[in-house]
Enzyme design. Structure first.
Site, short mmCIF file in Angstrom:
data_model
loop_
_atom_site.label_atom_id
_atom_site.label_comp_id
_atom_site.label_asym_id
_atom_site.label_seq_id
_atom_site.Cartn_x
_atom_site.Cartn_y
_atom_site.Cartn_z
N HIS A 98 -8.46 -1.30 0.26
CA HIS A 98 -7.90 -2.55 0.80
C HIS A 98 -6.39 -2.64 0.53
CE1 HIS A 98 -11.45 -4.87 2.12
NE2 HIS A 98 -12.11 -4.18 1.21
N GLU B 156 -4.18 -4.33 1.95
CA GLU B 156 -3.65 -5.70 2.08
C GLU B 156 -3.64 -6.44 0.74
OE1 GLU B 156 -6.66 -4.81 2.84
OE2 GLU B 156 -8.08 -6.43 2.41
N CYS C 230 -11.59 -0.87 5.40
CA CYS C 230 -12.92 -1.06 4.80
C CYS C 230 -14.01 -1.07 5.88
CB CYS C 230 -12.96 -2.31 3.92
SG CYS C 230 -14.38 -2.28 2.80
#
Ligand code: MN
Length: 246
Positions: free
Chosen positions: A218, A220, A113
């Site tokens: 993202h 994660e 990001c």
């Protein structure tokens, strides 16, 4: 004993005041790195950013540039757009120094990001400061409600590193929580390897075997429910183990 590479993760918050009482890393980054076999280290913006960056790149084996506020437009020669927000100059300075030092050492870097944006600016590229007002796209790239909500597809260049990390798949659904994006990828150093359906850049990577990858989504937040995204963190940790300094 297996090599457990140390992955430095850039932290948000700073010692510069502004009312924040925490310097930290969102949990999902830490969990994703641990799950991939890495040992996470906290990298907050320090005084003397360039000097500290030179020290950190000798102490960690890989770098994860985490999400956060917008990069100062001054750093890529642009005037600030009214929607540009949450600029933290000391964090920009530190992370850009880290990127350049990591690049010089051939250290593995995964930018997420804000991280893909920092990487781009550090290597001489530029950003679009506000997708809704500047791109003409009607696709919503800023979905905050659920971090793991799938927002749009991305199409990856066949044979690219990102395609390999995602199990060789050419098209995947990703989340999206950004209002800025890469406009001009860093000339000579980074190539665009994934786009959203509206043409917004969603991944850049280095050629020539240099282990540098940036993604605009993202991963994660997705590794729990969508295991295919673990490949991005495994790639980082394995590349870091390969260049381990210990
Ligand atoms: Mn997006």
């Amino acid at each position: 004993m297996a090599i457990r590479p140390v992955i430095g993760i850039t932290a948000r918050g700073s010692g510069g005041g502004g009312g924040r009482r925490e310097i930290g890393i969102p949990r999902d980054y830490v969990v994703a790195v641990l799950q991939a076999g890495g040992l996470p280290a906290l990298l907050p913006a320090p005084p003397d950013p360039e000097g500290a960056a030179a020290i950190w790149v000798r102490r960690v084996d890989g770098l994860l540039l985490s999400g956060g506020g917008d990069v100062s437009p001054e750093l890529y020669g642009a005037a600030a757009h009214p929607k540009t927000c949450e600029v933290v100059p000391e964090r920009d300075r530190f992370e850009i120094a880290l990127c350049r030092a990591a690049w010089d050492r051939g250290m593995p870097v995964l930018g997420i990001c804000r991280g893909i944006q920092v990487l781009t600016v550090a290597l001489g590229g530029s950003l679009m400061q506000d997708i809704p007002s500047e791109s003409g796209s009607e696709l919503d790239h800023y979905i905050r409600s659920k971090p793991d909500a799938l927002a749009h597809s991305i199409t990856c260049v066949p044979g690219s590193r990102i395609a390999a990390c995602l199990g060789g798949r050419g098209e995947v659904e990703v989340n999206s929580r950004h209002h800025q994006c890469v406009a001009g990828p860093a000339p000579k150093s980074l190539q665009v390897t994934a786009w959203a359906p509206d043409g917004i850049i969603e991944a850049v990577e280095s050629g020539g075997g240099r282990p540098v990858l940036g993604v605009q989504f993202h991963p994660e937040n997705l590794v729990g429910g969508h295991p295919e995204f673990r490949g991005l963190f495994s790639w980082l940790v394995e590349a870091a183990a390969g260049s381990s300094q210990s």
